[in-house]
Design an enzyme around this catalytic site. Structure first.
Site, short mmCIF file in Angstrom:
data_model
loop_
_atom_site.label_atom_id
_atom_site.label_comp_id
_atom_site.label_asym_id
_atom_site.label_seq_id
_atom_site.Cartn_x
_atom_site.Cartn_y
_atom_site.Cartn_z
N GLU A 1 0.81 -1.24 0.00
CA GLU A 1 0.00 0.00 0.00
C GLU A 1 0.84 1.28 0.00
OE1 GLU A 1 -2.91 -0.42 3.15
OE2 GLU A 1 -3.19 -2.53 2.66
N GLU B 1 -5.95 -10.87 -0.59
CA GLU B 1 -6.70 -10.58 0.64
C GLU B 1 -8.21 -10.50 0.39
OE1 GLU B 1 -5.19 -7.15 2.70
OE2 GLU B 1 -3.10 -7.62 2.26
O1 G3I Z 1 -5.05 -9.08 19.33
C1 G3I Z 1 -5.25 -7.79 19.93
C2 G3I Z 1 -6.17 -7.91 21.11
O2 G3I Z 1 -5.54 -8.69 22.13
C3 G3I Z 1 -6.50 -6.49 21.66
O3 G3I Z 1 -7.43 -6.60 22.71
C4 G3I Z 1 -7.09 -5.67 20.50
C5 G3I Z 1 -7.44 -4.26 20.93
O4 G3I Z 1 -6.26 -3.51 21.04
O5 G3I Z 1 -6.12 -5.58 19.43
C6 G3I Z 1 -5.87 -6.86 18.89
O6 G3I Z 1 -4.93 -6.73 17.84
C7 G3I Z 1 -5.49 -6.13 16.67
C8 G3I Z 1 -5.39 -7.16 15.51
O7 G3I Z 1 -5.84 -6.56 14.28
C9 G3I Z 1 -6.23 -8.40 15.76
O8 G3I Z 1 -7.60 -8.04 15.84
C10 G3I Z 1 -4.68 -4.90 16.33
O9 G3I Z 1 -4.88 -3.92 17.34
C11 G3I Z 1 -5.13 -4.34 14.98
O10 G3I Z 1 -4.27 -3.29 14.59
C12 G3I Z 1 -5.03 -5.44 13.92
O11 G3I Z 1 -5.56 -4.92 12.71
C13 G3I Z 1 -5.08 -5.60 11.53
C14 G3I Z 1 -4.80 -4.50 10.49
O12 G3I Z 1 -4.42 -5.10 9.24
C15 G3I Z 1 -3.66 -3.58 10.93
O13 G3I Z 1 -2.46 -4.33 10.99
C16 G3I Z 1 -6.17 -6.55 11.01
O14 G3I Z 1 -6.33 -7.65 11.90
C17 G3I Z 1 -5.79 -7.07 9.64
O15 G3I Z 1 -6.85 -7.84 9.08
C18 G3I Z 1 -5.50 -5.89 8.70
O16 G3I Z 1 -5.09 -6.44 7.48
C19 G3I Z 1 -4.73 -5.46 6.47
C20 G3I Z 1 -3.52 -5.98 5.73
O17 G3I Z 1 -2.47 -6.21 6.64
C21 G3I Z 1 -3.13 -5.02 4.62
N1 G3I Z 1 -4.26 -4.79 3.71
C22 G3I Z 1 -5.48 -4.30 4.39
C23 G3I Z 1 -5.90 -5.29 5.48
C24 G3I Z 1 -7.19 -4.83 6.15
O18 G3I Z 1 -6.99 -3.65 6.84
#
Ligand code: G3I
Length: 345
Positions: A156, A264
């Protein structure tokens, strides 16, 4: 007369065997049906549910031939403190994949998001940022050399209007952070397939045109960019969905010499007003798979999650999103069955 009955009887038996064979084949998982098409069918994988949810784990192991760690290989997960690498969770995912003969796609080495705080404090100019980025890439890629088949090297990097996104890497190093990232990754693992990965690049628009022009120029200069990842985060309510336009884009990337991968895919429902949302969702999943199967350079069709309750859409946008192939109980949805029919015939 007797001969006619014999011929009819043989025909009935033949049709019955065909139906029985097709039924048996249909009961096989996605990855078995995809085997003949030489396409990986994959999903993103999260460490927690993989290790503590049997329903999630069973689907992940049974249905998919490639896994992408959804968050465990991002910079904030792997290097939360400068110089201290935390590989445990990603290693667990990789080890389980290896145990089941499942291929692994690494995600993602260079992104403007999911960065540990120290990067913003210490990447203050080109020299310091290059040192940080090169060290991260070479430590991580060396650690997974021979275990990760393909990398989303840069994720991205472009805006919708075709300009480069304002990230710490662009601000400190400039646009050359992108080719440098590919070169450093290739040095650490010359065998891995190296991809640029983005969303809303599946059709021709200002963003995808700027991206394709830059990647093509770098590739012509010898930068080791093997492929382009199309994330395919789709909205079932988007009236602009056009299989024709998507197929044209797959072919354009292939003609430019790139492998293509659906990296994705999900199809969110929260904005859709339809009598049959499951059908609309199934058709969009299915049309993209058909295009991938028709495109020789499409190596992978990966969905972004196992089941609806463990999806970024459901957790970060709307509980009504329900964007995946399995519901929150792990039951297959219409989209799953549609993909199997396409793989079978
Ligand atoms: O696991 C913790 C949990 O213990 C905690 O209570 C909660 C609240 O803080 O956070 C949880 O972690 C989160 C994780 O997702 C699992 O849910 C992170 O904060 C959160 O930042 C993370 O978001 C991920 C996001 O990328 C940012 O990295 C998403 O799961 C993931 O699906 C998303 O994937 C992205 C790709 O990497 C790039 N393309 C877009 C795609 C969708 O946004």
């Amino acid at each position: 007369m007797k001969k006619k009955w014999i011929i009819t009887g043989c025909a009935v038996v033949a049709v019955a065997l065909l139906i029985l064979g097709g039924t048996r084949m249909y009961q096989k998982p996605l990855k078995v049906l995809a085997d003949n098409d030489d396409v990986y069918i994959g999903s993103s994988i999260r460490y927690e549910p993989l290790t503590d949810n049997p329903v999630y784990r069973e689907i992940a192991v049974t249905e998919f031939s490639t896994w992408t760690p959804e968050n465990a290989m991002k910079m904030n997960a792997l290097q939360p403190v400068r110089g201290q690498f935390e590989f445990e969770e990603a290693d667990t995912i990789v080890a389980m994949a290896e145990e089941h003969g499942i291929r692994v796609r690494g995600h993602t080495l260079v992104w403007g998001e999911s960065l540990p705080g120290w990067v913003h404090e210490q990447a203050v100019d080109a020299a310091s940022a290059k040192q940080i980025l090169k060290e991260h890439i070479q430590q991580v890629v060396s650690h997974y050399r021979g275990k990760v088949d393909a990398w989303d090297v840069v994720n991205e990097a472009w805006n919708e209007d075709g300009t480069l996104r304002d990230t710490i890497w662009l601000r400190t190093i400039g646009p050359e952070y992108i080719p440098l990232a590919f070169q450093w990754t290739h040095e650490a693992d010359p065998e891995a397939e190296l991809y640029y990965n983005d969303f809303e690049n599946e059709v021709s628009n200002s963003k995808s045109e700027a991206m394709l022009q830059a990647l093509t120029e770098w590739k012509e200069q010898g930068v080791p960019i093997d492929g382009i990842g199309m994330q395919m985060h789709l909205d079932a309510a988007d009236p602009r969905f056009s299989p024709t336009a998507i197929e044209e884009q797959f072919n354009r990337f292939a003609e430019a010499g790139f492998l293509v991968a659906v990296t994705e895919m999900d199809v969110k429902l929260q904005n859709l007003h339809s009598d049959n949302p499951a059908e609309v969702q199934a058709r969009r999943f299915d049309k993209v798979l058909e295009i991938c199967l028709k495109t020789p350079s499409c190596r992978e069709y990966t969905v972004w999650g196992i089941k609806d309750d463990v999806s970024w859409v459901t957790q970060q946008e709307s509980p009504e999103g329900r964007p995946l192939l399995f519901d929150e109980l792990g039951e297959p949805k219409e989209a799953y069955h549609r993909l199997k029919r396409t793989l079978l015939f």
